[in-house]
Scaffold this motif. Structure first.
Motif, PDB file in Angstrom:
ATOM      1  N   GLN A   1      64.527  26.049  16.072  1.00 31.96           N
ATOM      2  CA  GLN A   1      63.936  25.405  14.969  1.00 31.96           C
ATOM      3  C   GLN A   1      64.826  25.346  13.866  1.00 31.96           C
ATOM      4  OE1 GLN A   1      60.416  28.187  15.110  1.00 31.96           O
ATOM      5  NE2 GLN A   1      59.393  26.223  14.503  1.00 31.96           N
ATOM      6  N   ARG A   2      65.839  26.512  13.609  1.00 25.85           N
ATOM      7  CA  ARG A   2      66.645  26.148  12.541  1.00 25.85           C
ATOM      8  C   ARG A   2      67.564  24.998  12.903  1.00 25.85           C
ATOM      9  NH1 ARG A   2      72.009  27.962  12.901  1.00 25.85           N
ATOM     10  NH2 ARG A   2      72.951  28.104  10.728  1.00 25.85           N
ATOM     11  N   LEU A   3      68.121  24.881  14.026  1.00 31.37           N
ATOM     12  CA  LEU A   3      69.115  23.737  14.092  1.00 31.37           C
ATOM     13  C   LEU A   3      68.477  22.479  13.969  1.00 31.37           C
ATOM     14  CD1 LEU A   3      71.031  25.320  17.383  1.00 31.37           C
ATOM     15  CD2 LEU A   3      71.580  25.299  15.060  1.00 31.37           C
ATOM     16  N   ALA A   4      67.053  22.448  14.461  1.00 31.12           N
ATOM     17  CA  ALA A   4      66.371  20.970  14.303  1.00 31.12           C
ATOM     18  C   ALA A   4      66.149  20.905  12.577  1.00 31.12           C
ATOM     19  CB  ALA A   4      65.045  21.218  15.014  1.00 31.12           C
TER      20      ALA A   4
ATOM     21  N   GLN B   1      45.680  35.237  21.648  1.00 30.93           N
ATOM     22  CA  GLN B   1      47.106  35.213  22.023  1.00 30.93           C
ATOM     23  C   GLN B   1      47.795  34.228  22.786  1.00 30.93           C
ATOM     24  OE1 GLN B   1      48.567  39.770  21.591  1.00 30.93           O
ATOM     25  NE2 GLN B   1      46.947  39.484  23.189  1.00 30.93           N
ATOM     26  N   PRO B   2      46.998  33.671  24.040  1.00 30.85           N
ATOM     27  CA  PRO B   2      47.504  32.516  24.711  1.00 30.85           C
ATOM     28  C   PRO B   2      47.757  31.343  23.805  1.00 30.85           C
ATOM     29  CG  PRO B   2      46.037  33.646  25.983  1.00 30.85           C
ATOM     30  CD  PRO B   2      45.912  34.485  24.639  1.00 30.85           C
ATOM     31  N   GLU B   3      46.859  31.015  23.118  1.00 31.97           N
ATOM     32  CA  GLU B   3      46.763  29.808  22.185  1.00 31.97           C
ATOM     33  C   GLU B   3      47.842  30.007  21.169  1.00 31.97           C
ATOM     34  OE1 GLU B   3      44.591  28.757  18.066  1.00 31.97           O
ATOM     35  OE2 GLU B   3      43.183  29.763  19.604  1.00 31.97           O
ATOM     36  N   ALA B   4      48.196  31.284  20.664  1.00 33.11           N
ATOM     37  CA  ALA B   4      49.081  31.553  19.716  1.00 33.11           C
ATOM     38  C   ALA B   4      50.447  31.066  20.544  1.00 33.11           C
ATOM     39  CB  ALA B   4      49.133  32.688  19.177  1.00 33.11           C
ATOM     40  N   ILE B   5      50.681  31.781  21.572  1.00 33.77           N
ATOM     41  CA  ILE B   5      51.952  31.628  22.325  1.00 33.77           C
ATOM     42  C   ILE B   5      52.254  30.259  22.673  1.00 33.77           C
ATOM     43  CG2 ILE B   5      53.139  32.271  24.367  1.00 33.77           C
ATOM     44  CD1 ILE B   5      52.027  35.130  23.963  1.00 33.77           C
ATOM     45  N   HIS B   6      51.172  29.554  23.042  1.00 34.27           N
ATOM     46  CA  HIS B   6      51.306  27.903  23.237  1.00 34.27           C
ATOM     47  C   HIS B   6      51.859  27.295  22.204  1.00 34.27           C
ATOM     48  CE1 HIS B   6      49.154  24.177  24.711  1.00 34.27           C
ATOM     49  NE2 HIS B   6      50.413  24.024  25.081  1.00 34.27           N
ATOM     50  N   TRP B   7      51.102  27.616  21.032  1.00 38.48           N
ATOM     51  CA  TRP B   7      51.532  26.962  19.590  1.00 38.48           C
ATOM     52  C   TRP B   7      52.904  26.995  19.304  1.00 38.48           C
ATOM     53  CZ3 TRP B   7      53.382  27.313  14.631  1.00 38.48           C
ATOM     54  CH2 TRP B   7      53.056  26.524  14.043  1.00 38.48           C
ATOM     55  N   ASP B   8      53.549  28.304  19.398  1.00 38.24           N
ATOM     56  CA  ASP B   8      54.783  28.448  19.396  1.00 38.24           C
ATOM     57  C   ASP B   8      55.722  27.871  20.315  1.00 38.24           C
ATOM     58  OD1 ASP B   8      54.445  30.584  17.317  1.00 38.24           O
ATOM     59  OD2 ASP B   8      54.202  32.019  18.602  1.00 38.24           O
ATOM     60  N   VAL B   9      55.251  27.582  21.390  1.00 41.12           N
ATOM     61  CA  VAL B   9      56.083  26.975  22.495  1.00 41.12           C
ATOM     62  C   VAL B   9      56.230  25.469  22.091  1.00 41.12           C
ATOM     63  CG1 VAL B   9      56.462  26.085  24.959  1.00 41.12           C
ATOM     64  CG2 VAL B   9      55.840  28.550  24.099  1.00 41.12           C
ATOM     65  N   MET B  10      54.966  25.055  21.721  1.00 40.96           N
ATOM     66  CA  MET B  10      54.896  23.520  20.960  1.00 40.96           C
ATOM     67  C   MET B  10      56.036  23.356  19.853  1.00 40.96           C
ATOM     68  SD  MET B  10      51.726  21.517  19.141  1.00 40.96           S
ATOM     69  CE  MET B  10      50.559  22.443  20.344  1.00 40.96           C
ATOM     70  N   GLN B  11      56.166  24.323  19.189  1.00 41.96           N
ATOM     71  CA  GLN B  11      57.207  24.219  17.909  1.00 41.96           C
ATOM     72  C   GLN B  11      58.712  24.267  18.852  1.00 41.96           C
ATOM     73  OE1 GLN B  11      55.653  23.321  15.445  1.00 41.96           O
ATOM     74  NE2 GLN B  11      54.147  24.273  16.566  1.00 41.96           N
ATOM     75  N   LEU B  12      58.754  24.639  19.851  1.00 43.17           N
ATOM     76  CA  LEU B  12      60.074  24.598  20.646  1.00 43.17           C
ATOM     77  C   LEU B  12      60.090  22.992  20.895  1.00 43.17           C
ATOM     78  CD1 LEU B  12      62.715  25.441  22.079  1.00 43.17           C
ATOM     79  CD2 LEU B  12      61.365  26.133  23.951  1.00 43.17           C
TER      80      LEU B  12
ATOM     81  N   VAL C   1      58.756  20.431  19.623  1.00 44.32           N
ATOM     82  CA  VAL C   1      59.171  19.602  18.667  1.00 44.32           C
ATOM     83  C   VAL C   1      60.602  19.718  18.087  1.00 44.32           C
ATOM     84  CG1 VAL C   1      58.668  19.730  15.943  1.00 44.32           C
ATOM     85  CG2 VAL C   1      56.946  20.006  17.533  1.00 44.32           C
ATOM     86  N   ALA C   2      61.147  20.794  18.251  1.00 45.68           N
ATOM     87  CA  ALA C   2      62.689  21.074  17.973  1.00 45.68           C
ATOM     88  C   ALA C   2      63.364  20.292  18.779  1.00 45.68           C
ATOM     89  CB  ALA C   2      63.021  22.597  17.893  1.00 45.68           C
ATOM     90  N   LEU C   3      62.866  20.406  20.369  1.00 46.86           N
ATOM     91  CA  LEU C   3      63.884  19.651  21.239  1.00 46.86           C
ATOM     92  C   LEU C   3      63.871  18.074  21.300  1.00 46.86           C
ATOM     93  CD1 LEU C   3      63.468  22.069  24.208  1.00 46.86           C
ATOM     94  CD2 LEU C   3      65.294  21.977  22.963  1.00 46.86           C
ATOM     95  N   ARG C   4      62.794  17.772  20.518  1.00 50.92           N
ATOM     96  CA  ARG C   4      62.609  16.241  20.362  1.00 50.92           C
ATOM     97  C   ARG C   4      63.667  15.594  19.755  1.00 50.92           C
ATOM     98  NH1 ARG C   4      62.815  11.925  20.641  1.00 50.92           N
ATOM     99  NH2 ARG C   4      61.017  10.290  19.903  1.00 50.92           N
ATOM    100  N   GLN C   5      64.599  16.325  19.012  1.00 51.43           N
ATOM    101  CA  GLN C   5      65.687  15.612  18.324  1.00 51.43           C
ATOM    102  C   GLN C   5      66.644  15.286  19.647  1.00 51.43           C
ATOM    103  OE1 GLN C   5      67.404  17.148  14.916  1.00 51.43           O
ATOM    104  NE2 GLN C   5      65.485  17.714  13.946  1.00 51.43           N
ATOM    105  N   ILE C   6      66.575  15.687  20.603  1.00 54.17           N
ATOM    106  CA  ILE C   6      67.697  15.521  21.756  1.00 54.17           C
ATOM    107  C   ILE C   6      67.021  15.208  22.891  1.00 54.17           C
ATOM    108  CG2 ILE C   6      69.673  16.901  20.665  1.00 54.17           C
ATOM    109  CD1 ILE C   6      68.719  19.142  22.413  1.00 54.17           C
TER     110      ILE C   6
END
Length: 453
Positions: free
Chosen positions: A192-195, A293-304, A306-311
């Motif tokens: 996320q920081r690099l994105a 917790q499964p929902e929360a972890i899935h949401w966090d992976v969604m942020q990954l 989003v970050a990878l969408r730049q590449i």
């Protein structure tokens, strides 16, 4: 230095990323170093179990560099969502990575710290760890490892002789520095920081580093990385549930890309199957409650993603992300069958047993640890009547994966509820008596042997 060349395999792969990913730092100069916990079982897996006590405290209390690995400690840079709010002012504020090596399975492992002093990312914090916080992390990691949850392990806890002021516990309180053994400290927040800085070159470099060093794949495909992280984090979420564990702070900077749980703050084990049970007193909305917790972890992976969408293109990233649910379901089934001590049959039958188990636990209000202790091997005692009839009938067709001959099964179930955590801490705080902690670790490891395949 008594290090076995066959078992000790130092690495310095972190340096391949370059200094844009971390900051060189110096450890705090502590008034004293009193060894309180030494995990020789974990140390043996990285070739460090033969260290003398003096060598141990020099390396893990004074942070004298280990041979052949990183030349100095590095505080990692990252961002993250904290309770769904983005924070660009994060990074290792009271810890650093100071060594890397291969374990006995060939995995690249990090030695990281907690409470080792201030870094450029400390903000207003003192960079320290309370001794009680260190004791709590020992208990969390030992218990989770025994319950088959992928977790960091507490390698060392050294008391450091400072008096700390804390607003949420009696102060002044004793200080410590903890060393954890972890399969990577690369977080979702690292991407996320690099994105955030739109640094596509660095994003690609981090993707390649992660795939090659943490997944043993010789490519730099961001979609492949997301697919792997989805699988690992779905497994983590499932095993949290089977263990009855609530992490408490499932922010994106607390989810690493190998799906290994770490960084234990306000954790709890749920006494009953209560979907709304929370661990953090400040989680007022129940965002990280037991069942969420499964929902929360899935949401966090969604942020990954989003970050990878730049590449990478959106469609394959979305397709990979959408596999979280389909991967979570068989993982939670497998995890609960493992804790029940029975061999899987077929997907539909297994799913029916797991759903019946969850319903009975929820409606009965019975203790999670008591039930799994009594049911291990597939046969419920006669004291389990309604609402357990469906579970009893379903279990009748299953074969045990292990018998109950281990001495653990002749005693009482091992739990780690908050009252016991406080009871273990009290004699340490009052009389410097570590007997209860050492005894509990021994009981947990006995349970681990009884449960292990």
């Amino acid at each position: 230095m008594p290090i076995s060349p066959q078992a000790y395999r130092p690495e310095a792969k972190l340096l391949d990323l370059g200094d844009g990913f971390f900051d060189p730092v110096a450890p705090a100069d502590f008034p004293e170093t009193r060894l309180r916990f030494r995990n020789d079982r974990a140390a043996a897996q990285i070739g460090l179990d033969a260290l003398t006590e003096d060598e141990w405290t020099r390396h893990f209390g004074r942070f004298e560099p280990l041979p052949g690995t990183l030349p100095q400690p590095f505080a990692l840079r990252y961002h993250g969502h904290q309770f769904r709010n983005y924070n660009p002012d994060l990074g290792d504020g009271r810890g650093f990575t100071f060594a890397q090596m291969r374990d006995d399975r060939g995995r690249l492992m990090d030695l990281g710290t907690k409470g080792s002093g201030q870094t450029p990312w400390s903000r207003a914090g003192d960079g320290r760890l309370t001794l009680k916080g260190g004791v709590r992390e020992i208990l969390a990691t030992e218990m989770l490892e025994a319950l088959n949850v992928p977790t960091s392990r507490t390698l060392s806890l050294i008391e450091t002789g400072e008096e700390l002021q804390r607003g949420d516990e009696p102060s002044p309180t004793r200080s410590a520095v903890l060393v954890r053994l972890n399969h990577s400290h690369v977080r979702i927040g690292s991407f996320q920081r690099l994105a955030y800085h739109r640094d596509e070159a660095a994003l690609r470099k981090l993707v390649g580093y992660t795939l090659r060093n943490l997944y043993d794949e010789d490519n730099d495909d961001p979609v492949r990385l997301l697919d792997l992280v989805v699988g690992r984090t779905a497994r983590l979420a499932a095993r949290y549930m089977a263990a009855g564990f609530v992490h408490g702070v499932l922010n994106s900077d607390n989810i690493n890309v190998t799906g290994e749980s770490f960084d234990y703050g306000p954790w709890r084990f749920a006494p009953t199957w209560d979907p709304a049970f929370t661990a953090a007193y400040f989680d007022h909305q129940g965002l990280y409650a037991f069942s969420r917790q499964p929902e929360a972890i899935h949401w966090d992976v969604m942020q990954l993603a989003v970050a990878l969408r730049q590449i990478a293109e959106s469609d394959p990233l979305v397709a990979a992300l959408d596999q979280f649910g389909p991967r979570y379901q068989p993982e939670v089934t497998q995890a609960i069958l493992w804790r029940l001590g029975v061999r899987p049959r077929d997907p539909d039958t297994d799913r029916d047993l797991v759903q019946a188990t969850e319903r009975a636990l929820r409606t009965s209000g019975g203790g999670i640890d008591r039930f799994f202790f009594d049911a291990f091997g597939g046969e419920l005692p006669g004291t389990y009547d309604e609402p357990w009839a469906e579970v009893r009938a379903a279990l009748a067709s299953y074969e045990p994966r292990k018998d109950r001959s281990h001495p653990y099964w002749s005693g009482e179930p091992c739990s780690m509820l908050i009252d016991e955590v406080e009871a273990i801490w009290a004699p340490i705080a009052e009389h410097d008596d570590w007997t209860a902690l050492n005894a509990k670790v021994a009981v947990i490891r006995g349970m681990s042997q009884a449960l292990a395949d």
